[in-house]
Enzyme design. Structure first.
Site, short mmCIF file in Angstrom:
data_model
loop_
_atom_site.label_atom_id
_atom_site.label_comp_id
_atom_site.label_asym_id
_atom_site.label_seq_id
_atom_site.Cartn_x
_atom_site.Cartn_y
_atom_site.Cartn_z
CG HIS A 279 -0.23 -0.06 2.52
ND1 HIS A 279 0.32 -1.22 3.03
CD2 HIS A 279 0.03 0.91 3.45
CE1 HIS A 279 0.88 -0.98 4.20
NE2 HIS A 279 0.73 0.31 4.47
CG HIS A 281 1.28 5.64 3.74
ND1 HIS A 281 0.53 5.48 4.89
CD2 HIS A 281 2.04 4.51 3.63
CE1 HIS A 281 0.83 4.32 5.44
NE2 HIS A 281 1.74 3.71 4.69
#
Length: 313
Positions: A279, A281
């Site tokens: 993932h 940010h």
């Protein structure tokens, strides 16, 4: 890989195990193994904290205005469960001037020349505290939020293969909540953008640390659809299309939705991450988000450039 030598912060307990693992406030592992729902417009209602029995304070952070508590709650059957409660002061709203003059009380603490210090007691609208419950909390959760000493270590590729990776596979939290998002079983209404490609696509949605009331502390997460990439360590040149999609399409989606340009965003990966599914940010550049220190945050643009250099070499 984009880098063979990585820095990591580790606690004494984790160093004994041969690896490091980061702590953070993010809700990701707080929801391990459970679905979540979003209800941003819900009315105030009674909660379980009136039945909460405090056992100990795990840690507090004066700068972030947060505190982590370990205690007990009884479920509907009367069975006592461990629970972690996380209390965080929410950012002040942009229209704060509407509240300050109404039902506010100030008490003078000190005055010296042009300087005065007061204790301000604002109306309830400015006293909101974001509260996260982890229940039932496992021993892993409790240790995760417990204050510990941290150390900076250098992790080689061999260290990762022989020490870190086996540790991750044996001890990491459940990430069923991630799969719930990808499969749109949870939080489908919160999705800002999606590229549905199974190999090079991702879902972009707000992080739970962001209340979405102002863009000053904007915080979104891009979660990739492919499930075989645990962290930055697993990246190779074959993943460049995925990373470029996240960088370019993520910036465009945020500009269209929130009016913030790409050069006003901090776009980065954590190593080690708090949960092991790749993932990225996205935070407002002016927001001092947790986990942006140099030993942990790696700019996505740097990762892409390093992988491109690997391809040329």
């Amino acid at each position: 890989r984009s880098s063979d030598l990585m820095q990591d912060s580790a606690t004494p307990e984790q160093m004994d195990s041969g690896t490091g693992s980061h702590k953070r406030k993010r809700r990701n592992d707080k929801r391990s193994g459970s679905e979540s729902t979003s209800d941003s417009g819900s009315e105030p209602q009674a909660g379980p904290l009136d039945l909460f029995r405090l056992h100990r304070v795990l840690r507090g952070n004066a700068r972030d205005k947060s505190i982590f508590l370990h205690g007990k709650l009884n479920d509907d059957a009367g069975v006592e469960k461990d629970v972690v409660v996380i209390l965080e002061k929410t950012p002040f709203p942009a229209n704060i001037s509407e509240f300050l003059g109404r039902d506010s009380e100030m008490k003078l603490q000190m005055r010296n020349d042009v300087y005065s210090t007061y204790s301000l007691y604002p109306p309830p609208e400015l006293n909101q505290i974001k509260t996260t419950l982890v229940c039932p909390a496992s021993e892993k959760h409790i240790k995760k939020y417990l204050r510990q000493e941290v150390y900076l270590i250098q992790e080689t590729g061999e260290d990762y293969k022989n020490i870190t990776q086996p540790f991750i596979e044996s001890t990491s939290f459940s990430i069923q909540w991630v799969y719930n998002i990808l499969e749109k079983k949870s939080e489908a209404d919160r999705i800002v953008y999606e590229n549905p490609d199974p190999s090079n696509g991702f879902i972009l949605l707000p992080d739970f640390k962001w209340d979405q009331k102002q863009v000053d502390d904007l915080y979104l997460i891009a979660i990739c659809h492919i499930r075989t990439i645990k962290s930055l360590r697993d990246l190779s040149i074959e993943h460049l299309p995925l990373l470029k999609n996240i960088l370019n399409e993520g910036q465009n989606a945020i500009e269209q939705r929130y009016g913030i340009q790409g050069n006003q965003l901090r776009i980065y990966l954590h190593y080690q991450p708090s949960y092991f599914h790749l993932h990225v940010h996205f935070t407002a550049l002016g927001y001092d988000a947790p986990g942006t220190s140099v030993e942990r945050a790696h700019l996505l643009s740097d990762v892409i450039e390093n992988l491109q250099l690997d391809r040329k070499s």
